[in-house]
Scaffold this motif. Structure first.
Motif, short mmCIF file in Angstrom:
data_model
loop_
_atom_site.label_atom_id
_atom_site.label_comp_id
_atom_site.label_asym_id
_atom_site.label_seq_id
_atom_site.Cartn_x
_atom_site.Cartn_y
_atom_site.Cartn_z
N ASP A 1 -7.02 3.90 -4.69
CA ASP A 1 -8.22 3.06 -4.55
C ASP A 1 -9.02 3.04 -5.84
OD1 ASP A 1 -7.61 2.42 -1.93
OD2 ASP A 1 -8.98 3.91 -1.06
N GLU A 2 -9.18 4.20 -6.47
CA GLU A 2 -9.92 4.28 -7.73
C GLU A 2 -9.21 3.51 -8.84
OE1 GLU A 2 -13.01 5.54 -8.25
OE2 GLU A 2 -12.97 5.73 -6.06
N VAL A 3 -7.90 3.65 -8.92
CA VAL A 3 -7.13 2.93 -9.94
C VAL A 3 -7.22 1.43 -9.70
CG1 VAL A 3 -4.81 2.52 -10.84
CG2 VAL A 3 -5.58 4.85 -10.40
N GLU A 4 -7.15 1.01 -8.44
CA GLU A 4 -7.25 -0.42 -8.12
C GLU A 4 -8.61 -0.97 -8.54
OE1 GLU A 4 -6.72 -3.51 -4.39
OE2 GLU A 4 -6.89 -1.38 -3.98
N ARG A 5 -9.68 -0.25 -8.25
CA ARG A 5 -11.02 -0.71 -8.65
C ARG A 5 -11.13 -0.81 -10.18
NH1 ARG A 5 -12.68 1.64 -3.84
NH2 ARG A 5 -12.75 3.78 -4.57
N SER A 6 -10.59 0.18 -10.88
CA SER A 6 -10.62 0.15 -12.35
C SER A 6 -9.82 -1.03 -12.89
CB SER A 6 -10.07 1.46 -12.91
OG SER A 6 -10.89 2.53 -12.53
N LEU A 7 -8.68 -1.29 -12.29
CA LEU A 7 -7.84 -2.40 -12.71
C LEU A 7 -8.55 -3.74 -12.50
CD1 LEU A 7 -5.10 -3.24 -13.83
CD2 LEU A 7 -4.25 -3.27 -11.50
N ILE A 8 -9.19 -3.89 -11.37
CA ILE A 8 -9.95 -5.12 -11.09
C ILE A 8 -11.07 -5.29 -12.11
CG2 ILE A 8 -11.55 -6.20 -9.45
CD1 ILE A 8 -9.72 -5.01 -7.22
N GLN B 1 1.67 -12.14 -11.79
CA GLN B 1 2.46 -10.99 -12.22
C GLN B 1 2.32 -9.85 -11.23
OE1 GLN B 1 4.48 -11.41 -14.75
NE2 GLN B 1 3.61 -13.44 -15.04
N THR B 2 3.20 -8.90 -11.31
CA THR B 2 3.19 -7.74 -10.44
C THR B 2 2.75 -6.52 -11.23
OG1 THR B 2 5.01 -8.63 -9.15
CG2 THR B 2 4.62 -6.28 -8.98
N ILE B 3 1.83 -5.78 -10.67
CA ILE B 3 1.42 -4.50 -11.24
C ILE B 3 1.71 -3.45 -10.18
CG2 ILE B 3 -0.48 -3.12 -12.12
CD1 ILE B 3 -1.80 -5.76 -13.00
N VAL B 4 2.54 -2.49 -10.51
CA VAL B 4 2.91 -1.45 -9.56
C VAL B 4 2.07 -0.21 -9.85
CG1 VAL B 4 4.76 0.03 -8.71
CG2 VAL B 4 5.26 -2.33 -9.41
N LEU B 5 1.31 0.23 -8.86
CA LEU B 5 0.50 1.43 -8.99
C LEU B 5 1.09 2.51 -8.09
CD1 LEU B 5 -3.04 -0.16 -8.62
CD2 LEU B 5 -1.81 0.32 -10.73
N ARG B 6 1.30 3.68 -8.65
CA ARG B 6 1.79 4.81 -7.85
C ARG B 6 0.86 5.97 -8.09
NH1 ARG B 6 7.88 6.10 -7.59
NH2 ARG B 6 7.06 7.03 -5.71
N GLY B 7 0.59 6.70 -7.04
CA GLY B 7 -0.30 7.84 -7.20
C GLY B 7 -0.11 8.85 -6.10
N LEU C 1 0.80 -1.22 0.00
CA LEU C 1 0.00 0.00 0.00
C LEU C 1 0.84 1.26 0.00
CD1 LEU C 1 -2.86 -1.02 2.43
CD2 LEU C 1 -2.89 -0.95 -0.05
N THR C 2 2.00 1.21 0.59
CA THR C 2 2.86 2.38 0.63
C THR C 2 4.32 1.95 0.61
OG1 THR C 2 3.42 4.40 1.82
CG2 THR C 2 2.82 2.48 3.15
N MET C 3 5.16 2.80 0.05
CA MET C 3 6.58 2.52 0.05
C MET C 3 7.30 3.41 1.06
SD MET C 3 7.57 1.69 -3.89
CE MET C 3 6.92 3.15 -4.62
#
Length: 81
Positions: A60-67, A47-53, A3-5
């Protein structure tokens, strides 16, 4: 799921063990956007998908769209349409 780096000091840390391996990673321009291709993955079970925002709400919005899009692709492949 990462969730965070950010660490306790506010610095960003990322452990390379969180990622997989690939023969080639390239970015190609398609229309007005860029697409990142990951080819020749060593293990294809996952596979790994890295989301940064900018913030949690955006991620959260990007994750929902990706799903949503991954579910659509899965259904399309299952029905062969």
């Amino acid at each position: 799921l990462v969730l965070t780096m950010a660490d306790a000091d506010g610095s960003e840390v990322f452990d390379p063990e969180w990622l997989g391996e690939a023969r080639e990673v390239s970015e190609e321009r398609i229309g007005d956007g860029e697409i990142i291709y990951v080819k020749g993955c060593v293990k294809t079970a996952a596979q790994t998908i890295v989301l940064r925002g900018a913030n949690e709400y955006f991620l959260d919005e990007v994750e929902r769209s990706l799903i949503d899009v991954l579910s659509t692709i899965k259904r399309t492949l299952e029905t062969n349409t």
